[in-house]
Design a protein around this motif. Structure first.
Motif, mmCIF file in Angstrom:
data_model
loop_
_atom_site.group_PDB
_atom_site.id
_atom_site.type_symbol
_atom_site.label_atom_id
_atom_site.label_comp_id
_atom_site.label_asym_id
_atom_site.label_seq_id
_atom_site.Cartn_x
_atom_site.Cartn_y
_atom_site.Cartn_z
ATOM 1 N N ALA A 101 35.356 38.586 99.054
ATOM 2 C CA ALA A 101 35.004 38.782 100.457
ATOM 3 C C ALA A 101 35.402 40.164 100.947
ATOM 4 C CB ALA A 101 35.696 37.710 101.311
ATOM 5 N N PRO A 102 34.567 41.177 100.684
ATOM 6 C CA PRO A 102 34.885 42.490 101.247
ATOM 7 C C PRO A 102 34.658 42.471 102.758
ATOM 8 C CG PRO A 102 32.726 42.539 100.230
ATOM 9 C CD PRO A 102 33.312 41.178 99.941
ATOM 10 N N LEU A 103 35.460 43.221 103.461
ATOM 11 C CA LEU A 103 35.334 43.289 104.914
ATOM 12 C C LEU A 103 34.201 44.226 105.303
ATOM 13 C CD1 LEU A 103 39.126 43.667 105.713
ATOM 14 C CD2 LEU A 103 37.720 41.649 106.170
ATOM 15 N N PRO A 104 33.421 43.850 106.318
ATOM 16 C CA PRO A 104 32.418 44.778 106.819
ATOM 17 C C PRO A 104 33.092 45.951 107.527
ATOM 18 C CG PRO A 104 32.446 42.793 108.150
ATOM 19 C CD PRO A 104 33.403 42.574 107.016
ATOM 20 N N GLU A 105 32.333 46.997 107.725
ATOM 21 C CA GLU A 105 32.878 48.230 108.306
ATOM 22 C C GLU A 105 33.571 48.000 109.639
ATOM 23 O OE1 GLU A 105 33.866 52.178 107.929
ATOM 24 O OE2 GLU A 105 32.845 50.927 106.462
ATOM 25 N N SER A 106 33.001 47.159 110.499
ATOM 26 C CA SER A 106 33.629 46.930 111.802
ATOM 27 C C SER A 106 34.998 46.276 111.648
ATOM 28 C CB SER A 106 32.731 46.079 112.704
ATOM 29 O OG SER A 106 32.520 44.801 112.152
ATOM 30 N N GLU A 107 35.132 45.366 110.697
ATOM 31 C CA GLU A 107 36.430 44.727 110.462
ATOM 32 C C GLU A 107 37.418 45.711 109.852
ATOM 33 O OE1 GLU A 107 37.626 41.810 111.412
ATOM 34 O OE2 GLU A 107 35.734 41.185 112.305
ATOM 35 N N ILE A 108 36.928 46.603 109.000
ATOM 36 C CA ILE A 108 37.797 47.643 108.446
ATOM 37 C C ILE A 108 38.331 48.511 109.577
ATOM 38 C CG2 ILE A 108 37.817 49.741 107.036
ATOM 39 C CD1 ILE A 108 35.859 48.264 105.125
ATOM 40 N N ASN A 109 37.480 48.841 110.538
ATOM 41 C CA ASN A 109 37.920 49.644 111.680
ATOM 42 C C ASN A 109 38.993 48.925 112.488
ATOM 43 O OD1 ASN A 109 36.196 51.760 111.051
ATOM 44 N ND2 ASN A 109 34.557 50.972 112.325
ATOM 45 N N PHE A 110 38.785 47.634 112.777
ATOM 46 C CA PHE A 110 39.784 46.888 113.526
ATOM 47 C C PHE A 110 41.092 46.773 112.746
ATOM 48 C CE2 PHE A 110 36.163 45.141 116.013
ATOM 49 C CZ PHE A 110 36.609 45.534 117.263
ATOM 50 N N LEU A 111 40.981 46.524 111.453
ATOM 51 C CA LEU A 111 42.174 46.463 110.613
ATOM 52 C C LEU A 111 42.881 47.811 110.608
ATOM 53 C CD1 LEU A 111 44.020 44.948 108.670
ATOM 54 C CD2 LEU A 111 42.397 45.489 106.834
ATOM 55 N N GLY A 112 42.114 48.894 110.551
ATOM 56 C CA GLY A 112 42.700 50.230 110.624
ATOM 57 C C GLY A 112 43.489 50.439 111.903
ATOM 58 N N LEU A 113 42.966 49.952 113.019
ATOM 59 C CA LEU A 113 43.695 50.067 114.289
ATOM 60 C C LEU A 113 45.006 49.284 114.232
ATOM 61 C CD1 LEU A 113 40.805 49.807 116.902
ATOM 62 C CD2 LEU A 113 42.179 51.822 116.358
ATOM 63 N N HIS A 114 44.949 48.064 113.712
ATOM 64 C CA HIS A 114 46.173 47.260 113.575
ATOM 65 C C HIS A 114 47.189 47.972 112.687
ATOM 66 C CE1 HIS A 114 44.974 43.635 115.658
ATOM 67 N NE2 HIS A 114 43.892 43.493 114.918
ATOM 68 N N LEU A 115 46.728 48.539 111.589
ATOM 69 C CA LEU A 115 47.632 49.228 110.666
ATOM 70 C C LEU A 115 48.213 50.498 111.283
ATOM 71 C CD1 LEU A 115 45.601 48.666 107.393
ATOM 72 C CD2 LEU A 115 47.842 47.675 107.941
ATOM 73 N N ALA A 116 47.435 51.180 112.102
ATOM 74 C CA ALA A 116 47.945 52.366 112.797
ATOM 75 C C ALA A 116 49.067 51.980 113.763
ATOM 76 C CB ALA A 116 46.815 53.070 113.537
ATOM 77 N N VAL A 117 48.896 50.882 114.481
ATOM 78 C CA VAL A 117 49.935 50.406 115.389
ATOM 79 C C VAL A 117 51.170 50.008 114.603
ATOM 80 C CG1 VAL A 117 50.545 48.546 117.001
ATOM 81 C CG2 VAL A 117 48.337 49.708 117.207
ATOM 82 N N LEU A 118 50.974 49.327 113.485
ATOM 83 C CA LEU A 118 52.112 48.931 112.645
ATOM 84 C C LEU A 118 52.883 50.171 112.172
ATOM 85 C CD1 LEU A 118 53.564 46.552 111.203
ATOM 86 C CD2 LEU A 118 52.084 47.030 109.253
ATOM 87 N N ALA A 119 52.161 51.187 111.774
ATOM 88 C CA ALA A 119 52.816 52.425 111.320
ATOM 89 C C ALA A 119 53.614 53.061 112.438
ATOM 90 C CB ALA A 119 51.768 53.402 110.777
ATOM 91 N N GLN A 120 53.085 53.020 113.651
ATOM 92 C CA GLN A 120 53.798 53.601 114.791
ATOM 93 C C GLN A 120 55.063 52.812 115.128
ATOM 94 O OE1 GLN A 120 50.673 53.664 117.721
ATOM 95 N NE2 GLN A 120 50.082 55.761 117.196
ATOM 96 N N ASN A 121 55.076 51.526 114.796
ATOM 97 C CA ASN A 121 56.225 50.674 115.088
ATOM 98 C C ASN A 121 57.195 50.560 113.932
ATOM 99 O OD1 ASN A 121 55.542 49.917 117.774
ATOM 100 N ND2 ASN A 121 53.969 48.574 116.960
ATOM 101 N N SER A 122 57.000 51.372 112.912
ATOM 102 C CA SER A 122 57.869 51.360 111.739
ATOM 103 C C SER A 122 58.621 52.680 111.635
ATOM 104 C CB SER A 122 57.031 51.139 110.466
ATOM 105 O OG SER A 122 56.409 49.876 110.477
ATOM 106 N N PRO A 123 59.794 52.657 111.005
ATOM 107 C CA PRO A 123 60.518 53.905 110.832
ATOM 108 C C PRO A 123 59.736 54.884 109.970
ATOM 109 C CG PRO A 123 61.649 52.082 109.723
ATOM 110 C CD PRO A 123 60.461 51.523 110.416
ATOM 111 N N ALA A 124 59.926 56.139 110.226
ATOM 112 C CA ALA A 124 59.181 57.178 109.472
ATOM 113 C C ALA A 124 59.699 57.318 108.069
ATOM 114 C CB ALA A 124 59.294 58.504 110.196
#
Length: 124
Positions: A101-124
């Motif tokens: 089950a590969p994710l469609p592009e729109s889901e990849i974009n939403f997942l990317g947003l979630h991952l960006a937020v996770l990165a911002q909430n994690s130590p560098a």
């Protein structure tokens, strides 16, 4: 992954909202993020977890995933986080291999947003 986030996955699985293989795949992805030093908790990854589990389960059930146009704001946000987009694409590749089950592009974009937020909430 903290206990509350693990409970979220367990509840989705036990209630029949997601298949066992989806719950296991998402748990593995979260464990990998935590192993990389990301702060993976209910507070930082709860929405990511629910979104990914439901999207993958819908794909496996053959339900259509509505393709959303990536608007300028989302595109701008993702442009500032190429590592999150790359990670989202890698998750999609792993989902295709593990679940068929590969994710469609729109889901990849939403997942990317979630991952960006996770990165911002994690130590560098």
């Amino acid at each position: 992954m903290d206990d509350q986030l693990a409970l979220r996955i367990q509840l989705f699985h036990e209630s029949g909202q997601v298949r066992p293989e989806v719950a296991a795949f998402v748990a593995d992805e979260l464990d990998a993020l935590a192993a990389e030093g990301r702060t993976v908790t209910e507070g930082t990854a709860g929405m990511l977890t629910s979104h990914l589990m439901m999207a993958l389960n819908r794909l496996l059930d053959g339900e259509p995933i509505e393709e959303f146009r990536t608007d300028e704001q989302v595109a701008a946000e993702l442009a500032g986080h190429p590592e999150a987009v790359a990670r989202a694409r890698a998750v999609s590749v792993r989902a295709a291999k593990a679940l068929g089950a590969p994710l469609p592009e729109s889901e990849i974009n939403f997942l990317g947003l979630h991952l960006a937020v996770l990165a911002q909430n994690s130590p560098a």
